[in-house]
Motif scaffolding. Structure first.
Motif, short mmCIF file in Angstrom:
data_model
loop_
_atom_site.label_atom_id
_atom_site.label_comp_id
_atom_site.label_asym_id
_atom_site.label_seq_id
_atom_site.Cartn_x
_atom_site.Cartn_y
_atom_site.Cartn_z
N UNK A 52 17.25 -31.16 -65.00
CA UNK A 52 18.20 -30.12 -65.41
C UNK A 52 19.34 -29.99 -64.42
N UNK A 53 19.03 -30.12 -63.14
CA UNK A 53 20.04 -30.03 -62.08
C UNK A 53 19.64 -30.98 -60.96
N UNK A 54 20.28 -32.13 -60.90
CA UNK A 54 19.87 -33.17 -59.96
C UNK A 54 20.21 -32.84 -58.51
N UNK A 55 20.88 -31.70 -58.30
CA UNK A 55 21.12 -31.25 -56.92
C UNK A 55 19.94 -30.43 -56.41
N UNK A 56 18.98 -30.13 -57.31
CA UNK A 56 17.84 -29.31 -56.93
C UNK A 56 16.56 -30.14 -56.89
N UNK A 57 15.62 -29.76 -56.03
CA UNK A 57 14.36 -30.50 -55.95
C UNK A 57 13.52 -30.31 -57.21
N UNK A 58 12.57 -31.21 -57.41
CA UNK A 58 11.64 -31.07 -58.53
C UNK A 58 10.81 -29.81 -58.35
N UNK A 59 10.67 -29.03 -59.42
CA UNK A 59 10.03 -27.73 -59.31
C UNK A 59 8.56 -27.70 -59.71
N UNK A 60 7.91 -28.86 -59.78
CA UNK A 60 6.51 -28.89 -60.16
C UNK A 60 5.63 -28.52 -58.98
N UNK A 61 4.35 -28.27 -59.23
CA UNK A 61 3.45 -27.67 -58.23
C UNK A 61 2.67 -28.75 -57.49
N UNK A 62 2.77 -28.75 -56.15
CA UNK A 62 2.04 -29.70 -55.31
C UNK A 62 0.89 -28.97 -54.63
N UNK A 63 -0.34 -29.50 -54.80
CA UNK A 63 -1.52 -28.91 -54.16
C UNK A 63 -2.67 -29.90 -54.21
N UNK A 64 -3.45 -29.92 -53.14
CA UNK A 64 -4.68 -30.74 -53.09
C UNK A 64 -4.43 -32.22 -53.35
N UNK A 65 -3.30 -32.74 -52.85
CA UNK A 65 -3.03 -34.17 -52.95
C UNK A 65 -2.53 -34.62 -54.31
N UNK A 66 -2.16 -33.69 -55.16
CA UNK A 66 -1.65 -34.03 -56.48
C UNK A 66 -0.53 -33.08 -56.84
N UNK A 67 0.19 -33.37 -57.92
CA UNK A 67 1.18 -32.41 -58.40
C UNK A 67 1.02 -32.22 -59.90
N UNK A 68 1.40 -31.03 -60.36
CA UNK A 68 1.12 -30.61 -61.72
C UNK A 68 2.40 -30.11 -62.37
N UNK A 69 2.53 -30.40 -63.67
CA UNK A 69 3.67 -29.91 -64.43
C UNK A 69 3.73 -28.39 -64.37
N UNK A 70 4.88 -27.87 -64.04
CA UNK A 70 5.10 -26.43 -64.11
C UNK A 70 5.90 -26.18 -65.37
N UNK A 71 5.23 -25.67 -66.38
CA UNK A 71 5.84 -25.54 -67.70
C UNK A 71 7.11 -24.70 -67.64
N UNK A 72 8.12 -25.20 -68.33
CA UNK A 72 9.38 -24.49 -68.40
C UNK A 72 10.40 -24.92 -67.37
N UNK A 73 9.97 -25.71 -66.38
CA UNK A 73 10.92 -26.14 -65.35
C UNK A 73 11.68 -27.39 -65.76
N UNK A 74 11.21 -28.07 -66.79
CA UNK A 74 11.91 -29.26 -67.27
C UNK A 74 11.39 -30.55 -66.65
N UNK A 75 11.95 -31.64 -67.08
CA UNK A 75 11.54 -32.96 -66.60
C UNK A 75 11.97 -33.19 -65.15
N UNK A 76 11.28 -34.13 -64.50
CA UNK A 76 11.69 -34.55 -63.16
C UNK A 76 11.88 -36.07 -63.17
N UNK A 77 12.72 -36.56 -62.27
CA UNK A 77 12.95 -38.00 -62.19
C UNK A 77 13.16 -38.42 -60.74
N UNK A 78 13.01 -39.70 -60.48
CA UNK A 78 13.16 -40.22 -59.13
C UNK A 78 14.62 -40.13 -58.67
N UNK A 79 14.79 -39.89 -57.37
CA UNK A 79 16.14 -39.90 -56.82
C UNK A 79 16.76 -41.29 -56.91
N UNK A 80 15.93 -42.29 -56.75
CA UNK A 80 16.40 -43.66 -56.73
C UNK A 80 16.32 -44.28 -58.12
#
Length: 252
Positions: free
Chosen positions: A63-91
């Motif tokens: 949604x805004x490539x100037x902002x970090x991915x808004x998904x949830x990181x915990x316990x060595x994994x990350x989880x979709x945070x519904x409503x934050x939109x898709x994420x993609x690699x910087x590279x």
């Protein structure tokens, strides 16, 4: 004529006998050395780590490539945070080998396409859901259209098998991606190709894609592109969110 053929045969035999095994041995250039992982599925020495279990520094919000991915990181994994939109690699990437692990929650609800729906976009062609999608879904005991189940190239290629594990168990995608090539005038020269191994089982065997994923209608290559980011989808359905871990890539 018979004599001529005999002479030719003699010269051919002499030429063949003059050849040595060394004539067909190649020593250079030598392949680069790569140290394999000690544990199968972990990253080899030349891989770029896209998620190491601690942060999403290699990812941004679509949604805004100037902002970090808004998904949830915990316990060595990350989880979709519904409503934050898709994420993609910087590279951005052209041809690559990718390893990714994903998990459907054990308490998943819903059915069909509303049962843990997400997508791994092998090349993200736009700000929305555009791109070449490898489907992520719970199909352990969940029927849907077969070109939309886990392991499918969405709406293009049905997987060769269904190796889905139960919800709550980690699953793996190992992908070999060959990006499409376009001519100077923008016309397609060579389509994208992909091989997918799903939980150790071949489900897509070097298939040639018809174009980026299209939800309605036939896919086609509408516009040329170069290297692109890899994208993960926040599908937004009511089922419990999907988790990811151990993501790495080798550029080819």
């Amino acid at each position: 004529m018979k004599r001529l053929l005999t002479v030719i045969g003699v010269f051919a035999a002499l030429f063949a006998s003059a050849q040595k095994p060394e004539d067909t041995e190649v020593y250079t250039p030598a392949p680069k050395k790569v140290t394999p992982a000690k544990v199968m599925g972990d990253a080899p020495s030349d891989a770029l780590i896209l998620f190491d279990g601690t942060n999403l520094d290699q990812w941004v919000s679509v949604k805004d490539k100037t902002k970090p991915a808004g998904w949830i990181v915990a316990n060595g994994e990350f989880t979709v945070k519904k409503g934050t939109g898709n994420i993609e690699t910087k590279k951005s990437f052209a041809n690559y080998q990718l390893h990714l692990e994903w998990k459907i929650p054990a308490n998943i609800s819903g059915k069909g396409q509303a049962r843990g729906n997400s997508g791994l976009f092998l090349a993200s062609t736009g700000p929305g859901d555009e791109g070449y999608e490898l489907q992520i879904l719970d199909n352990y005991n969940n029927e849907t259209y077969v070109n939309g189940q886990a392991g499918s190239i969405y709406k293009q290629f049905v997987p060769l098998a269904n190796p889905n594990k139960k919800p709550g168990e980690w699953q793996t995608y190992d992908v070999i991606w060959t990006a499409p090539i376009f001519k100077e005038d923008g016309a397609l020269q060579q389509p994208a190709k992909v091989t997918v191994i799903f939980n150790g089982v071949l489900v897509q065997n070097n298939v040639e894609l018809y174009g980026p994923t299209q939800y309605i209608g036939k896919p086609s290559y509408k516009k040329p592109h170069g290297p692109l980011p890899i994208k993960l989808q926040d599908h937004g359905d009511p089922s419990e969110p999907i988790s990811f871990r151990n993501i790495w890539i080798r550029e080819l």
